[in-house]
Design an enzyme around this catalytic site. Structure first.
Site, PDB file in Angstrom:
ATOM      1  N   ALA A  26     -53.580 -17.074  62.115  1.00  0.00           N
ATOM      2  CA  ALA A  26     -52.270 -16.597  61.675  1.00  0.00           C
ATOM      3  C   ALA A  26     -51.348 -16.464  62.873  1.00  0.00           C
ATOM      4  O   ALA A  26     -51.796 -16.338  64.019  1.00  0.00           O
ATOM      5  CB  ALA A  26     -52.398 -15.260  60.954  1.00  0.00           C
ATOM      6  N   ASP A  27     -50.057 -16.481  62.593  1.00  0.00           N
ATOM      7  CA  ASP A  27     -49.071 -16.247  63.638  1.00  0.00           C
ATOM      8  C   ASP A  27     -47.901 -15.491  63.024  1.00  0.00           C
ATOM      9  O   ASP A  27     -47.498 -15.782  61.890  1.00  0.00           O
ATOM     10  CB  ASP A  27     -48.585 -17.555  64.259  1.00  0.00           C
ATOM     11  CG  ASP A  27     -47.767 -17.304  65.514  1.00  0.00           C
ATOM     12  OD1 ASP A  27     -48.311 -16.706  66.462  1.00  0.00           O
ATOM     13  OD2 ASP A  27     -46.585 -17.664  65.547  1.00  0.00           O
ATOM     14  N   THR A  28     -47.375 -14.527  63.759  1.00  0.00           N
ATOM     15  CA  THR A  28     -46.256 -13.714  63.293  1.00  0.00           C
ATOM     16  C   THR A  28     -45.082 -13.874  64.242  1.00  0.00           C
ATOM     17  O   THR A  28     -45.247 -13.792  65.463  1.00  0.00           O
ATOM     18  CB  THR A  28     -46.663 -12.231  63.202  1.00  0.00           C
ATOM     19  OG1 THR A  28     -47.747 -12.101  62.281  1.00  0.00           O
ATOM     20  CG2 THR A  28     -45.497 -11.372  62.738  1.00  0.00           C
ATOM     21  N   ALA A  71     -47.268 -16.789  59.199  1.00  0.00           N
ATOM     22  CA  ALA A  71     -47.915 -17.973  58.639  1.00  0.00           C
ATOM     23  C   ALA A  71     -49.423 -17.791  58.734  1.00  0.00           C
ATOM     24  O   ALA A  71     -49.937 -17.297  59.743  1.00  0.00           O
ATOM     25  CB  ALA A  71     -47.488 -19.226  59.391  1.00  0.00           C
TER      26      ALA A  71
END
Length: 204
Positions: free
Chosen positions: A83-85, A120
């Protein structure tokens, strides 16, 4: 740490304690997979790349690197989640602060404004890659310079996109959100659960 009773069902390609807590919250036994970072700048944004495209690409790249690492190390072939924020203010990506001055700059920009938090999530299962994105609108009240300074003294802004953690002290700064609270934390549980079910992982 692997659950002593429930067998590991997932690799998490992230060292984020918040993502671990959220997976545990929904009963998914998992193991952190520490994947060597590629050489060069950490997660650079490509020229002309929008913030929305950037966060999707970064999560996808993390998942694919994790899958390749898992295979190269001959590990159990479990589904893998990455995930990436990213915090986006008026089209500009506000990443993790590099130092105190940068954290102050970011927080001053967010003060009294509305921004978006994009998280995401990408799940690899075998050769299949599935993705989802959570977009949450967040409004931060006006902050005084003294409040920003005290918040930086706490150490909480560092290592966090947008220089704040909604689950911590900065929760008192947020006047309104529209979207996913867990997405702002770093792992939107609704979208994540859907991806995990599609990968064959049952959610209690």
């Amino acid at each position: 740490m692997t659950d002593s009773v429930t067998p590991t069902r997932l690799y998490l390609a992230s060292a984020s304690p918040r993502r671990r807590e959220l997976l545990t919250q929904i009963g998914v036994a998992h193991e952190v997979l520490l994947v060597p970072a590629p050489p060069g700048e950490d997660e650079p944004q490509h020229p002309g790349e929008s913030g929305a495209d950037y966060v999707r690409r970064t999560a996808r790249d993390k998942a694919l690197r994790g899958r390749d690492w898992m295979r190269s190390q001959h590990l159990s072939q479990l589904p893998l989640l990455a995930a990436d924020t990213t915090v986006i203010l008026a089209g500009t990506v506000l990443g993790k602060p590099v130092d105190r001055d940068d954290a102050i700059r970011i927080l001053r920009a967010l003060s009294g404004s509305t921004h978006e938090v994009h998280t995401a999530v990408a799940v690899c299962s075998g050769d299949q890659l599935q993705e989802a994105v959570s977009v949450t609108e967040v409004r931060m009240r006006e902050l005084t310079d003294a409040e920003i300074s005290r918040y930086c003294d706490s150490g909480e802004p560092f290592g966090k996109a947008g220089a704040y953690g909604i689950q911590g002290l900065a929760g008192t700064f947020i006047s309104h959100i529209a979207g996913s609270y867990t997405g702002v934390m770093g792992l939107p549980l609704f979208e994540t659960a859907n991806l995990l079910r599609a990968a064959g992982i049952q959610i209690p």
